[in-house]
Design a protein around this motif. Structure first.
Motif, PDB file in Angstrom:
ATOM      1  N   THR A 179       0.611  -1.407  -0.137  1.00 26.95           N
ATOM      2  CA  THR A 179      -0.515  -0.014  -0.100  1.00 26.95           C
ATOM      3  C   THR A 179       0.894   1.004  -0.100  1.00 26.95           C
ATOM      4  N   CYS A 180       0.724   2.367  -0.793  1.00 20.38           N
ATOM      5  CA  CYS A 180       2.081   3.035  -1.142  1.00 20.38           C
ATOM      6  C   CYS A 180       1.051   4.033  -2.360  1.00 20.38           C
ATOM      7  N   THR A 181       1.764   5.038  -2.963  1.00 12.75           N
ATOM      8  CA  THR A 181       1.422   5.962  -3.929  1.00 12.75           C
ATOM      9  C   THR A 181       1.979   5.430  -5.092  1.00 12.75           C
ATOM     10  N   PRO A 182       0.828   5.788  -6.564  1.00 10.95           N
ATOM     11  CA  PRO A 182       1.321   4.916  -7.681  1.00 10.95           C
ATOM     12  C   PRO A 182       2.301   5.699  -7.716  1.00 10.95           C
ATOM     13  N   SER A 183       3.075   6.492  -7.268  1.00 11.97           N
ATOM     14  CA  SER A 183       4.544   6.732  -8.272  1.00 11.97           C
ATOM     15  C   SER A 183       5.341   6.315  -7.117  1.00 11.97           C
ATOM     16  N   TYR A 184       4.852   6.284  -6.179  1.00 10.81           N
ATOM     17  CA  TYR A 184       6.319   5.570  -4.852  1.00 10.81           C
ATOM     18  C   TYR A 184       6.022   3.901  -5.477  1.00 10.81           C
ATOM     19  N   SER A 185       5.193   3.306  -5.930  1.00  8.45           N
ATOM     20  CA  SER A 185       5.390   1.544  -6.417  1.00  8.45           C
ATOM     21  C   SER A 185       5.861   1.656  -7.811  1.00  8.45           C
ATOM     22  N   LEU A 186       6.004   2.679  -8.358  1.00 12.54           N
ATOM     23  CA  LEU A 186       6.719   1.924  -9.733  1.00 12.54           C
ATOM     24  C   LEU A 186       8.268   2.268  -8.841  1.00 12.54           C
ATOM     25  N   SER A 354       9.087   6.261 -20.081  1.00 13.21           N
ATOM     26  CA  SER A 354       9.061   5.933 -19.214  1.00 13.21           C
ATOM     27  C   SER A 354       7.932   6.405 -18.233  1.00 13.21           C
ATOM     28  N   GLU A 355       7.742   5.574 -16.769  1.00 15.62           N
ATOM     29  CA  GLU A 355       6.459   6.548 -15.704  1.00 15.62           C
ATOM     30  C   GLU A 355       7.002   7.540 -15.621  1.00 15.62           C
ATOM     31  N   ASN A 356       8.085   8.641 -15.751  1.00 14.72           N
ATOM     32  CA  ASN A 356       8.611   9.734 -14.910  1.00 14.72           C
ATOM     33  C   ASN A 356       8.072  10.574 -15.860  1.00 14.72           C
ATOM     34  N   GLU A 415      16.352  11.178 -13.811  1.00 10.69           N
ATOM     35  CA  GLU A 415      16.845  12.745 -13.748  1.00 10.69           C
ATOM     36  C   GLU A 415      15.977  13.626 -12.942  1.00 10.69           C
ATOM     37  N   ILE A 416      14.642  12.705 -13.619  1.00 12.08           N
ATOM     38  CA  ILE A 416      13.246  13.423 -12.712  1.00 12.08           C
ATOM     39  C   ILE A 416      13.281  12.753 -11.178  1.00 12.08           C
ATOM     40  N   PRO A 417      12.992  14.016 -10.311  1.00 10.81           N
ATOM     41  CA  PRO A 417      13.028  13.670  -8.906  1.00 10.81           C
ATOM     42  C   PRO A 417      12.274  13.256  -8.380  1.00 10.81           C
ATOM     43  N   ARG A 418      12.609  11.890  -7.572  1.00  7.71           N
ATOM     44  CA  ARG A 418      11.203  10.954  -6.761  1.00  7.71           C
ATOM     45  C   ARG A 418      10.926  10.678  -6.082  1.00  7.71           C
ATOM     46  N   SER A 419       9.547  10.280  -5.335  1.00  6.66           N
ATOM     47  CA  SER A 419       8.701  11.270  -4.278  1.00  6.66           C
ATOM     48  C   SER A 419       8.723  10.400  -3.503  1.00  6.66           C
ATOM     49  N   MET A 420       8.831   9.649  -1.884  1.00  4.43           N
ATOM     50  CA  MET A 420       8.261   9.015  -1.304  1.00  4.43           C
ATOM     51  C   MET A 420       7.155   9.168  -0.854  1.00  4.43           C
ATOM     52  N   GLY A 421       5.880  10.184  -1.711  1.00  4.29           N
ATOM     53  CA  GLY A 421       4.855  10.003  -1.222  1.00  4.29           C
ATOM     54  C   GLY A 421       3.972  10.390  -2.706  1.00  4.29           C
ATOM     55  N   LYS A 422       3.829  11.834  -2.607  1.00  2.79           N
ATOM     56  CA  LYS A 422       2.358  11.736  -4.331  1.00  2.79           C
ATOM     57  C   LYS A 422       3.700  12.527  -4.996  1.00  2.79           C
ATOM     58  N   ALA A 423       3.075  12.471  -6.185  1.00  2.19           N
ATOM     59  CA  ALA A 423       4.637  12.684  -7.193  1.00  2.19           C
ATOM     60  C   ALA A 423       4.423  14.839  -7.583  1.00  2.19           C
ATOM     61  N   LYS A 424       5.132  15.069  -7.235  1.00  2.00           N
ATOM     62  CA  LYS A 424       4.804  16.572  -8.417  1.00  2.00           C
ATOM     63  C   LYS A 424       4.957  16.413  -9.614  1.00  2.00           C
ATOM     64  N   ARG A 425       3.490  16.424 -10.204  1.00  2.00           N
ATOM     65  CA  ARG A 425       3.980  16.102 -11.444  1.00  2.00           C
ATOM     66  C   ARG A 425       3.924  17.064 -12.253  1.00  2.00           C
ATOM     67  N   VAL A 426       3.536  18.500 -11.768  1.00  2.00           N
ATOM     68  CA  VAL A 426       2.791  20.156 -12.558  1.00  2.00           C
ATOM     69  C   VAL A 426       3.524  20.601 -11.993  1.00  2.00           C
ATOM     70  N   ILE A 427       4.227  22.064 -11.981  1.00  2.00           N
ATOM     71  CA  ILE A 427       4.744  23.383 -12.039  1.00  2.00           C
ATOM     72  C   ILE A 427       4.356  23.953 -12.940  1.00  2.00           C
ATOM     73  N   ASP A 428       3.784  25.310 -12.381  1.00  2.00           N
ATOM     74  CA  ASP A 428       2.920  25.971 -12.675  1.00  2.00           C
ATOM     75  C   ASP A 428       3.625  27.260 -12.329  1.00  2.00           C
ATOM     76  N   LEU A 429       4.688  27.848 -13.639  1.00  2.00           N
ATOM     77  CA  LEU A 429       5.481  29.106 -13.602  1.00  2.00           C
ATOM     78  C   LEU A 429       4.501  30.486 -14.022  1.00  2.00           C
TER      79      LEU A 429
END
Length: 434
Positions: A179-186, A354-356, A415-429
């Motif tokens: 049991t975890c977030t989808p991004s962490y399982s990957l 890849s999934e990242n 190269e894209i940072p991994r997350s132990m929880g929710k992945a930060k998929r969107v950066i709005d500048l």
């Protein structure tokens, strides 16, 4: 599988009867015990006795997350602190945290809901559940912990991170559920591959229950393939209880909402009016027995739809579709509306991606959209000319499918940072560059 078969197999008539009775009781409870609701009812010219049946729910004003923040920390509570046995809270990254208080009865109800939620996709006594959700103010860890213990499963309370230890315990303890977030399982699967661990031969996992962030069907397929498991989607939010609001059964055709405890609604994002069954819109929830912090018509901002047809598993409790995003997460780029989950769906269907990934929205006179994607090691080893052609192909695919013009930036694996929880998929500048 069922934890409480008598309740889980309620007919639609039985579900609506219990909802009507509990809604009427909850309206009075909120009016009598929460000043916010007392004032809200009076401003609307509404009295608790006006809420007599399920059809009357539309008379009740909406409750927004901002209302919780404005009443920080305890003004939304219906019970004195002497009767609150646990406090959870959001991170508060966008303002004051939203604080949730639980009475002993609330904890008992939540535990039972989580027992149902783990059992529904196939969890049972004898399973070894590796709980990689965070423990602490976040509700995920303790929610799964209590529910797993209730059904008699053994819990490994490892929390998120420390992926090397995760895999060691997975092998040594024979974990059967993750049991975890989808991004962490990957990330776990990726780490195992780097360490030369043969998932199929050395790991006994048979299923995973994943939530806390949206995940497309194509991402689910990648998780199932990389971890050699069945992956199930779960939904919850801390303001309501935490995890345990809805979950998929083995049919995987939507997430069953435990309607004896919650009334779900879907409203139009703009008009705030109810939509027809099956139409997408903003999800609302009214918990029906919660004591510590009862909420009426709470606006989740999640975009989904409801399906009332009887499921092949025998349940008639309504199913919500996978959340496609949040109403406030929709990206508007040069007049085109798109959700991050739609971009993910396209990317995950392209071999070599890849999934990242990460979506960056910026403004240079007009809005710009850049999608950084990690390519697989095999694809990254291609010639430069091949990579340029691949980049153009991904750009064309996004435009043809979503009518979104995006710049694709290919990056190396890892190269894209991994997350132990929710992945930060969107950066709005865009806000930073006003």
């Amino acid at each position: 599988m069922y934890w409480n078969k008598d309740v889980e197999l309620f007919s639609r008539k039985e579900i609506e009867e219990i909802q009507s009775k509990r809604l009427s009781d909850m309206a009075k409870y909120c009016y009598d015990n929460v000043p916010f609701y007392n004032n809200s009812f009076k401003r609307s010219g509404l009295k608790p006795n006006d809420i007599k049946s399920l059809d009357d729910i539309v008379k009740i004003p909406l409750t927004l997350k901002d209302n919780l923040r404005e009443n920080y920390p305890f003004k939304m509570f219906a019970k004195p602190l002497e009767e609150i046995v646990r406090l959870h809270a959001s991170s508060g990254t966008s303002g004051s945290p939203t604080v949730v208080g639980y009475t002993r009865n609330d904890i008992e109800t939540w535990t039972e809901l989580m027992a149902r939620t783990i059992t529904c996709p196939g969890g049972h006594k004898g399973d070894i559940l590796q709980n990689a959700y965070g423990y602490g103010l976040f509700t995920g860890g303790l929610g799964f912990h209590y529910g797993a213990e209730r059904i008699g499963a053994a819990v490994i309370p490892i929390s998120g991170g420390n992926t090397g230890l995760q895999l060691k315990l997975m092998k040594d303890f024979g974990s059967t559920i993750l049991t975890c977030t989808p991004s962490y399982s990957l990330f776990v699967a990726e780490f195992a591959k780097q360490e030369g661990i043969n998932i199929e031969k050395e790991i006994k996992l048979r299923m995973g229950i994943f939530g806390a962030e949206p995940a497309s069907e194509t991402l689910r397929s990648k998780i199932e393939e990389s971890l050699n498991i069945d992956a199930y989607d779960i939904y919850g939010l801390s303001e309501i209880y935490g995890p345990g609001v809805s979950v998929e059964c083995p049919e995987k055709n939507g997430l069953h909402i435990w309607e004896d405890q919650f009334i779900p609604e879907i409203i139009d994002k703009e008009t705030k009016e109810p939509v027809s069954p099956g139409e997408k819109g903003v999800l609302l929830f009214t918990p029906l027995t919660k004591e510590g912090i009862p909420l009426l018509r709470y606006v989740t901002n999640d975009i989904t739809s409801l399906n009332y047809y009887k499921c092949g598993c025998g349940r008639e409790m309504v199913r919500m579709s996978k959340v496609m995003g949040r109403a406030d997460d929709m990206l508007i780029v040069r007049g085109v509306n798109v959700y991050p989950s739609q971009i993910e769906h396209v990317l995950m269907g392209i071999p070599g991606v890849s999934e990242n990934y990460q979506i960056v929205v910026d403004r240079d006179i007009l809005d710009t959209l850049t999608v950084k994607i990690e390519v697989t090691p095999e694809r990254f080893s291609d010639k430069i000319r091949d990579l340029v052609e691949f980049q153009r192909m991904v750009e064309d695919e996004l435009f043809e499918t979503l009518r979104v013009k995006a710049k694709i930036e290919l990056v190396a694996p890892g190269e894209i940072p991994r997350s132990m929880g929710k992945a930060k998929r969107v950066i709005d500048l865009r806000k930073e560059n006003i």
